[in-house]
Design an enzyme around this catalytic site. Structure first.
Site, mmCIF file in Angstrom:
data_model
loop_
_atom_site.group_PDB
_atom_site.id
_atom_site.type_symbol
_atom_site.label_atom_id
_atom_site.label_comp_id
_atom_site.label_asym_id
_atom_site.label_seq_id
_atom_site.Cartn_x
_atom_site.Cartn_y
_atom_site.Cartn_z
ATOM 1 C CG HIS A 1 15.458 -2.544 5.600
ATOM 2 N ND1 HIS A 1 16.377 -2.637 6.623
ATOM 3 C CD2 HIS A 1 15.064 -1.246 5.581
ATOM 4 C CE1 HIS A 1 16.541 -1.456 7.195
ATOM 5 N NE2 HIS A 1 15.740 -0.593 6.586
ATOM 6 N N PRO A 2 12.133 -4.907 2.726
ATOM 7 C CG PRO A 2 9.954 -4.607 1.891
ATOM 8 C CD PRO A 2 10.903 -4.129 2.960
#
Ligand SMILES: Cc1cc2nc3c(=O)[nH]c(=O)nc-3n(C[C@H](O)[C@H](O)[C@H](O)COP(=O)(O)OP(=O)(O)OC[C@H]3O[C@@H](n4cnc5c(N)ncnc54)[C@H](O)[C@@H]3O)c2cc1C
Length: 548
Positions: free
Chosen positions: A478-479
């Site tokens: 989930h960057p």
């Protein structure tokens, strides 16, 4: 081969992922506009993309994945972590685990408090609803007229059910829907699926739009930079892109705007390759500076994930084992003819949100339960039966960065999330592992005769649990945050609240990179919501005759 020289568009959207596919589709609903969507990867043809269970093999398909790796992480035994990202139509929504989660209402109010004016929960809820086709119909929280199908799973494994039933033993509630106000508890995830198949942004938004005459979708086209015109005494402005296709470079012109939707790694990379970013860094790699924007590539945040894993004697779950073959044979027939059964499972069927002892009012831990043994993102085959509970720290305080490795677009950028560099993240992760352990030791799992093998029953002290985390933790994909949205007064804000790049006309960023902070959950639905909102901003500007 595309006839590049004949092309000119009103809007060029770079990247056909969760946000880009949504945006291009919405913009092209206005037939007066010409829209071009450019994607570095190919069409989303591979069957494993569409069969939900295919996720178990997707990380092995190199050509639909950017296959990034981080720099060595000082707090994770100097390991480089594998970061898969989708490189095909649908982007990461074509390779993700399909869990449909929006985050906490407080997350968006927090964005607003940080300076993202107009992005509070009440502002964003209508766009979540607009995007959604919820299986159970519309209500205050859900929508039913949107393109993105959100369904319950058609099949859940008995082990996942044992996980949900464990809630009562650890003082948690069982929840039916994590996308409402109260989301503390355990339950099954809703999934982005339609008819038992993956519903990526490409399936939801591009499929119905692809025959529109005013929408051009170009695949296998790697955008190398945005073309920026500098005018004395005025803002620089974007007027097109440089793109490589089959080994040749071409330019494409945008009459109105270039919009970057290349994701949290590639959007900041593209800005920097185009001369927009921290001045000293651009000079260091030999890129001509067009606009000094110190926040580009900074503020990188991600969810770090540790797995408590058990092996079990009872043959249940999704095992790699000869004894499981008859089950998979029946499952394939069931799926082929009815789109039901095991192959309609996203594997990460259940999970939940709970508070660690360090939580500040709302859950700061998320679980994903997998009725399977997982090693190295599925790239390594592990024989045998088992299950694992993934736990991640939802609101990390560590901040990383994306930097250019060189001035060449083909070179992967440096990705340095700086995991666990803030001591508070360490404390939350340790408590999360302890809590995950408590759940897997509940009586509901007893009948499976399981034994913990990670971290291992001899690992008990905080120091030993931390050593395990350092040795084994991975990303849960989930960057965000590398082109963050913020107020004029924030020198590190890259885009304003209409997602326009500061100091550069006709250029926006619309994807996960604009999130100022991580939401407490998975990031696909928020990325789609951002694009739904952005489409309205762009169309409003168009209608009022304003440029970006
Ligand atoms: C393995 C995995 C599992 C996940 N599981 C979940 C989940 O279950 N639920 C959830 O909500 N979220 C999940 N996520 C996260 C979620 O999918 C992403 O947060 C979301 O897709 C990000 O959307 P985006 O539009 O910012 O980027 P992306 O969807 O990654 O789109 C970026 C697009 O831009 C293209 N692109 C990049 N650079 C260029 C260039 N130079 N030229 C042309 N095109 C370019 C890429 O190929 C890609 O198609 C997962 C992610 C992964 C990788």
């Amino acid at each position: 081969m595309y006839p590049f020289n004949q092309f000119e568009f009103d809007y060029i959207v770079v990247g056909g992922g969760s946000s880009g596919a949504t945006l291009a589709s919405r913009l092209s609903e206005n037939t007066a506009l010409s829209v071009c969507l450019i994607e570095a990867g190919g069409k989303d043809k591979h069957p494993l993309i569409h069969i939900p269970f295919g996720i178990s093999l997707l990380t092995r398909l190199r050509y639909i994945n950017w296959h990034y790796n981080t720099t060595p992480q000082s707090e994770l035994d100097n390991r480089s972590l594998f970061w898969p990202r989708g490189r095909t139509l649908g982007g990461s929504s074509s390779i993700n685990a399909m869990c449909y989660i929006r985050g906490a209402t407080e997350d968006y109010d927090h964005w607003q408090a940080l300076g993202a004016e107009g992005w509070g929960w009440q502002d964003v809820l209508p766009y979540f609803r607009k995007s959604e086709h919820f299986e159970h119909g519309a209500d205050e929280f859900h929508g039913s007229d949107g393109p993105l199908s959100v369904n319950d799973l058609r099949y859940t494994n008995p082990l996942s059910r044992a996980f949900v039933e464990a809630a009562g033993h650890v003082g948690e509630k069982v929840l039916k829907d994590f996308n409402r106000q109260d989301r503390t508890g355990l339950g099954f995830y809703q999934v982005t699926q339609r008819g038992g198949q993956r519903c990526s942004s490409a399936k939801a938004y591009l499929k119905p739009a692809r025959k529109r005459k005013n929408l051009t979708i170009m695949t296998d086209c790697h955008v190398e930079k945005v073309l920026i015109k500098s005018t004395e005494g005025a803002n620089s402005s974007a007027h097109g892109i440089q793109v490589s296709h089959q080994g040749m470079s071409y330019t494409l012109n945008a009459r109105r705007e270039v919009i970057l939707s290349a994701g949290a790694i590639n959007s900041p990379q593209l800005l920097m390759l185009s001369g927009i970013g921290p001045k000293a860094h651009l000079e260091q790699v030999g890129v001509e500076v067009k606009k000094d924007l110190p926040g580009v590539g900074q503020n990188l945040q991600d969810h770090l994930d540790a797995i408590v894993q058990h092996r079990c004697k009872v043959r249940e779950g999704y095992a790699v084992a000869l004894s499981a073959l008859p089950k998979y044979a029946i499952a394939s027939v069931n799926y082929l003819f009815r789109r039901m059964g095991i192959f309609s499972s996203n594997i990460a069927e259940a999970g939940g949100f709970v508070k660690s002892q360090h939580a500040n009012g709302i859950p700061d831990l998320q679980y994903h339960f997998l009725p399977a043994i997982l090693e190295d993102h599925g790239r390594q085959i592990v024989m045998g039966y088992g299950f694992g509970l993934h736990v991640c720290c939802l609101y990390p305080k560590s901040r990383g960065e994306i930097k250019l490795r060189s001035k060449y677009a083909a070179d992967h950028p440096h990705i340095d999330p700086k995991y666990l560099t803030h001591p508070d993240d360490v404390k939350v992760m340790i408590d999360g592992v302890r809590k995950a352990r408590d759940i897997l030791n509940c009586p509901t799992f007893r009948r499976y005769q399981s034994k913990e093998f990670y971290p291992g029953t001899d690992i008990q002290s905080d120091d030993d649990i931390l050593a395990f985390i350092r040795k084994k933790a991975e990303t849960i994909y989930h960057p965000i945050g590398t082109c963050k949205m913020g107020a004029d007064s924030d020198p590190m804000a890259v885009v304003d609240n209409k997602l326009k790049v500061r100091g550069v006309d006709n250029l926006r960023v619309v994807d996960a990179s604009v999130m100022p902070t991580l939401v407490g959950g998975n990031t696909n639905a928020p990325s789609i919501m951002i694009a739904e909102r952005a489409a309205e901003f762009v169309l409003q500007d168009y209608a009022s005759g304003r440029g970006a």
